[in-house]
Enzyme design. Structure first.
Site, short mmCIF file in Angstrom:
data_model
loop_
_atom_site.label_atom_id
_atom_site.label_comp_id
_atom_site.label_asym_id
_atom_site.label_seq_id
_atom_site.Cartn_x
_atom_site.Cartn_y
_atom_site.Cartn_z
N ASN A 187 -9.28 33.32 20.55
CA ASN A 187 -8.10 33.92 19.90
C ASN A 187 -6.91 33.81 20.84
OD1 ASN A 187 -6.61 35.41 17.94
ND2 ASN A 187 -6.85 37.25 19.19
N HIS A 197 -3.40 35.86 21.66
CA HIS A 197 -2.75 37.15 21.38
C HIS A 197 -1.40 37.20 22.11
CE1 HIS A 197 -2.36 41.33 20.35
NE2 HIS A 197 -2.01 41.58 21.60
N SER A 240 -2.04 35.77 25.83
CA SER A 240 -3.38 35.67 26.41
C SER A 240 -4.27 34.89 25.44
CB SER A 240 -4.00 37.06 26.60
OG SER A 240 -3.15 37.88 27.37
N ASP A 274 -8.94 42.25 20.32
CA ASP A 274 -8.11 41.73 21.42
C ASP A 274 -8.68 42.10 22.78
OD1 ASP A 274 -6.31 40.70 19.51
OD2 ASP A 274 -5.22 42.59 19.42
C1 GRF Z 1 0.95 34.09 17.07
O1 GRF Z 1 2.00 34.80 17.67
C2 GRF Z 1 -0.35 34.44 17.71
O2 GRF Z 1 -0.23 34.83 19.05
C3 GRF Z 1 -0.82 35.63 16.89
O3 GRF Z 1 -0.39 35.35 15.60
C4 GRF Z 1 0.76 34.50 15.63
C5 GRF Z 1 0.48 33.33 14.73
O4 GRF Z 1 1.60 32.52 14.54
N1 GRF Z 1 -2.24 35.80 17.01
P1 GRF Z 1 1.46 31.15 13.74
O5 GRF Z 1 0.91 31.48 12.38
O6 GRF Z 1 0.54 30.26 14.52
O7 GRF Z 1 2.85 30.61 13.65
#
Ligand code: GRF
Length: 229
Positions: free
Chosen positions: A112, A114, A141, A150
């Site tokens: 993931n 985050h 991260s 997370d």
């Molecule tokens: C990103 O900011 C990621 O860190 C979080 O969700 C957002 C997804 O953005 N988990 P996208 O859909 O890839 O533009």
């Protein structure tokens, strides 16, 4: 058609899919190690689905509203994803809390990204939280996914300065740029067998990471990582 040596990657999204796009672009230009075999969205209107279709990637739309429980939804996801025999699941803006059954099923095989320097600010609205806290820096991260939201072992972090005139939106844009640079690299490492999870610890090139790798000013500090990119 899938390539036998390449690792099969499934990407899970809920929205815009800019990280998915970064993975698609990286895969096209640099990666011999992986192929995105499917993109699953829990929202039918996710723009990321269009991005996947444009790239000729198989898509699965599974609306969570059609399921009575989180367990039933996750069970259905497992069935559909496993049919693709993925080596890695990449959560890229997948806005659903996963059941322990799901995280256990893909233990050590799910990443993931985050938008905060974990353990700071798990959950939502991380950019605003960093500004309100008066932090000097903020970032992202990339971590293995465990049952804790997370909370899985962190592989890599990237940070950016918070300028005096930054707001949540400008900060989000800065972090997004870093996300697009770093997530494909980490996926590539995993698919080159440079990265794994063992006893709840991250192993990079066979070494346990005492602290997350860092990516600062678009240069990875660790030499071995530079080579890996
Ligand atoms: C990103 O900011 C990621 O860190 C979080 O969700 C957002 C997804 O953005 N988990 P996208 O859909 O890839 O533009």
């Amino acid at each position: 058609m899938t390539h036998p040596q390449k690792k099969k990657v499934a990407v899970l999204i809920s929205g815009n899919g800019s990280n998915l796009q970064a993975l698609i672009d990286y895969q096209r230009l640099h990666a011999d190690s992986f192929e995105i075999v499917t993109v699953l969205s829990n929202r039918p209107d996710a723009y990321g689905i269009e991005r996947a279709e444009k790239a000729g990637i198989m898509t699965i739309v599974l609306d969570h509203n059609d399921y009575d429980s989180r367990e039933a939804f996750d069970k259905m996801m497992i069935g559909l994803l496993d049919a693709m025999e993925p080596d890695l699941l990449v959560l890229a803006g997948f806005m659903r809390i996963l059941t322990p059954e799901f995280t256990q099923h893909y233990a050590g095989k799910m990443l993931n990204i985050h938008p905060s320097l974990l353990p700071k600010y798990p959950g939502l609205n991380t950019h605003q939280k960093a500004i309100e806290a008066g932090d000097k820096e903020h970032g992202l991260s990339i971590h293995f996914v465990t049952a804790e939201l997370d909370g899985g072992p962190v592989i890599l972090q990237a940070s950016t300065e918070i300028a005096r005139d930054d707001n949540a939106e400008s900060l989000q844009q800065k972090v997004h740029k870093l996300e697009h640079l770093t997530y494909p690299l980490v996926v590539d490492w995993f698919c080159q067998d440079k990265l794994c999870l063992q006893d709840n610890q991250v192993l990079y090139q066979g070494q346990t990471l005492a602290a997350p790798l860092t990516f600062t000013d678009f240069n990875i500090e660790d030499d071995s990582c530079e080579n890996a990119g």
